[in-house]
Motif scaffolding. Structure first.
Motif, PDB file in Angstrom:
ATOM      1  N   LEU A 363      60.867 -19.725 -68.226  1.00  0.00           N
ATOM      2  CA  LEU A 363      62.241 -19.949 -68.669  1.00  0.00           C
ATOM      3  C   LEU A 363      62.290 -20.725 -69.971  1.00  0.00           C
ATOM      4  O   LEU A 363      61.430 -21.573 -70.239  1.00  0.00           O
ATOM      5  N   GLY A 364      63.303 -20.457 -70.777  1.00  0.00           N
ATOM      6  CA  GLY A 364      63.493 -21.188 -72.021  1.00  0.00           C
ATOM      7  C   GLY A 364      64.937 -21.113 -72.476  1.00  0.00           C
ATOM      8  O   GLY A 364      65.763 -20.416 -71.878  1.00  0.00           O
ATOM      9  N   ILE A 365      65.231 -21.865 -73.538  1.00  0.00           N
ATOM     10  CA  ILE A 365      66.582 -21.866 -74.117  1.00  0.00           C
ATOM     11  C   ILE A 365      66.472 -21.577 -75.597  1.00  0.00           C
ATOM     12  O   ILE A 365      65.681 -22.207 -76.301  1.00  0.00           O
ATOM     13  N   ILE A 366      67.253 -20.616 -76.065  1.00  0.00           N
ATOM     14  CA  ILE A 366      67.306 -20.277 -77.489  1.00  0.00           C
ATOM     15  C   ILE A 366      68.733 -20.549 -77.956  1.00  0.00           C
ATOM     16  O   ILE A 366      69.645 -19.785 -77.656  1.00  0.00           O
ATOM     17  N   PRO A 367      68.965 -21.673 -78.682  1.00  0.00           N
ATOM     18  CA  PRO A 367      70.325 -22.021 -79.091  1.00  0.00           C
ATOM     19  C   PRO A 367      70.818 -21.161 -80.254  1.00  0.00           C
ATOM     20  O   PRO A 367      70.010 -20.576 -80.988  1.00  0.00           O
ATOM     21  N   GLY A 368      72.155 -21.101 -80.416  1.00  0.00           N
ATOM     22  CA  GLY A 368      72.742 -20.378 -81.547  1.00  0.00           C
ATOM     23  C   GLY A 368      73.022 -21.350 -82.677  1.00  0.00           C
ATOM     24  O   GLY A 368      72.140 -21.736 -83.431  1.00  0.00           O
ATOM     25  N   SER A 369      74.278 -21.793 -82.778  1.00  0.00           N
ATOM     26  CA  SER A 369      74.664 -22.836 -83.739  1.00  0.00           C
ATOM     27  C   SER A 369      75.759 -23.654 -83.064  1.00  0.00           C
ATOM     28  O   SER A 369      76.070 -23.431 -81.894  1.00  0.00           O
ATOM     29  N   MET A 370      76.380 -24.576 -83.800  1.00  0.00           N
ATOM     30  CA  MET A 370      77.434 -25.387 -83.159  1.00  0.00           C
ATOM     31  C   MET A 370      78.677 -24.565 -82.805  1.00  0.00           C
ATOM     32  O   MET A 370      79.517 -25.017 -82.042  1.00  0.00           O
ATOM     33  N   THR A 371      78.777 -23.319 -83.318  1.00  0.00           N
ATOM     34  CA  THR A 371      79.906 -22.468 -82.943  1.00  0.00           C
ATOM     35  C   THR A 371      79.469 -21.174 -82.250  1.00  0.00           C
ATOM     36  O   THR A 371      80.316 -20.368 -81.864  1.00  0.00           O
ATOM     37  N   ALA A 372      78.159 -20.971 -82.118  1.00  0.00           N
ATOM     38  CA  ALA A 372      77.676 -19.719 -81.510  1.00  0.00           C
ATOM     39  C   ALA A 372      76.912 -20.020 -80.225  1.00  0.00           C
ATOM     40  O   ALA A 372      76.157 -20.990 -80.149  1.00  0.00           O
TER      41      ALA A 372
END
Length: 463
Positions: A363-372
């Motif tokens: 498992l992992g987390i791939i963030p977008g941006s502060m609005t995505a």
């Protein structure tokens, strides 16, 4: 006898007239200069007599190595051909980042490489670069922020609670998260990590212990953040036992703070001295894991990674206490680190500099941006990518370009459009600085499987 120990003192003891004298003087100057000369000479005599007994010793190990099997310092040239590699989302990646990878693939120690779809230019390896090497670790292949990582905790709290009490959640972030070089928590907390042997036995790390203690539970500047948001679980057969639905989540992104930065700086310097390379690739200097410095960096790097995890645990514990709730799931992963892994049936050192580990089922987390929205993912164990995936959306514009191109009003407009509350954050972290996360995810469908999403609502960053 003068107070300052000199090379001729060691020659009198019987030290050979070679680099072992310079190494000894360097170690003594760095770590023992306040001690009596007589005592140091007594120890040096013992090292000279039985150097094998001192191999691995924090102070004398490097000297013993110089006496038994000196590190060979020679100019390394790049190969004419590249080792096998794969690039994902090639059309979305700038040429500079590709050429950085191409250079790394020609290193004499390189085994295999990959470039993730969020890749962009960096120092040494590109951000989003993955490189497997043979028994050698590249400090700049790990990065300055050793153990930079993501951590998501999910709470059994209704989303309507978040909508109705925005100010209360804002205050939790304002009061219980700290960012940048100056901020630390008023009430310090102890942690088992500070009782690790590395904080006693590695001289550099020992000197950094007070700083590490002060910075526990804090986050760095730049793109580091702590956010409240909405977690949407989209897969019934997810790995963490949550039903399909929406939950409140806390997502954090940060690394090993001053501890990791100083470890990176110190061992990068040692690598460049021991491993001269052509100027265009000097940031790719490596440490042989059979050497004293290579083994010491490996221990220090792993400590920094565990310290980064301790910082995230501390942040999430503080917030959970304020929420008065226990998380029902926790997902976390490094994305600036090196691991010992099997690559085509041989053990290699796999560097992931801005890349998420994606072994089968991991498992992992791939963030977008502060609005995505970001994505909760499960790895598919793709061997061509060295079992890796992107670590985010990746930058489209450099920090400098952002300051030239965008204004605070532009950012405010984007935040209002997406109903995001931002605490802190600079123009260089504008949402528009980042690539389209949906395109990035589309370019790595063979690397990870999406299990859910995290949508930011209240974002806290450095001022």
């Amino acid at each position: 006898m003068g107070n300052k120990l000199k090379g001729k003192d060691l020659i009198k003891l019987g030290f050979p007239k070679n680099n072992s004298i310079n190494i000894a003087l360097g170690q003594i100057s760095r770590y023992r200069k306040r001690e009596k000369k007589e005592r140091i000479l007594e120890e040096a005599k013992e090292v000279l007599k039985t150097p094998e007994k001192f191999q691995g010793n924090a102070i004398w190990g490097k000297v013993a190595e110089g006496l038994v099997k000196p590190v060979e310092v020679k100019m390394h040239q790049l190969r004419n051909t590249r080792v096998p590699f794969s690039i994902y989302g090639e059309n979305e990646i700038d040429e500079q980042a590709k050429f950085q990878l191409y250079d790394a693939l020609k290193l004499p120690i390189a085994v295999q490489g990959a470039l993730m779809p969020d890749a962009h230019y960096g120092y040494g390896l590109p951000i989003g670069g993955v490189l497997a090497t043979d028994n050698a670790v590249i400090p700049y292949g790990v990065g300055v922020d050793i153990g930079c990582r993501m951590c998501l905790t999910i709470y059994p709290i209704s989303i309507s609670f978040l909508k109705g009490k925005v100010h209360q959640f804002e205050n939790i972030l304002k009061n219980h998260t700290k960012f940048g070089m100056r901020e630390t928590h008023d009430k310090k907390q102890d942690h088992e990590i500070f009782y690790r042997d590395e904080f006693i036995e590695i001289p550099l790390v020992k000197r950094l212990k007070d700083k590490a203690f002060k910075q526990l539970g804090t986050s760095g500047g730049g793109n580091h953040f702590v956010e409240f948001g909405t977690v949407s679980i989209t897969e019934e057969n997810n790995e963490f036992g949550l039903k399909i639905g929406e939950y409140i989540g806390v997502l954090s992104h940060s690394g090993s703070r001053g501890l990791g930065a100083n470890i990176a700086k110190h061992y990068t310097y040692l690598a460049t001295k021991q491993c001269p390379l052509p100027k265009n690739v000097q940031h790719l200097a490596w440490l042989d894991l059979n050497t004293h410095d290579g083994q010491e960096y490996w221990l220090a790097m792993n400590l920094a990674g565990d310290y980064a995890k301790a910082c995230h645990d501390n942040i999430h514990d503080r917030i959970a206490k304020e929420l008065g709730a226990k998380p029902i799931a926790k997902i976390e992963n490094h994305h600036n680190f090196a691991w010992k892994e099997m690559v085509n049936d041989r053990e290699c050192i796999v560097h992931r500099k801005g890349a998420t580990p994606a072994k089968n089922g991991e498992l992992g987390i791939i963030p977008g941006s502060m609005t995505a929205s970001g994505f909760i993912v499960r790895g598919l164990g793709n061997k061509e990518s060295l079992q890796s995936a992107s670590h985010g959306a990746g930058r489209k514009f450099s920090r400098k370009k952002c300051k030239e191109k965008f204004t605070k009003s532009d950012i405010k407009h984007q935040l209002n459009m997406n109903n995001i509350t931002l605490i802190g954050g600079g123009i260089d972290e504008a949402p528009m600085a980042y690539k389209d996360i949906k395109k990035v995810m589309a370019n790595q469908q063979e690397l990870v499987e999406v299990q859910g999403t995290f949508t930011p609502k209240i974002v806290r960053m450095d001022k």
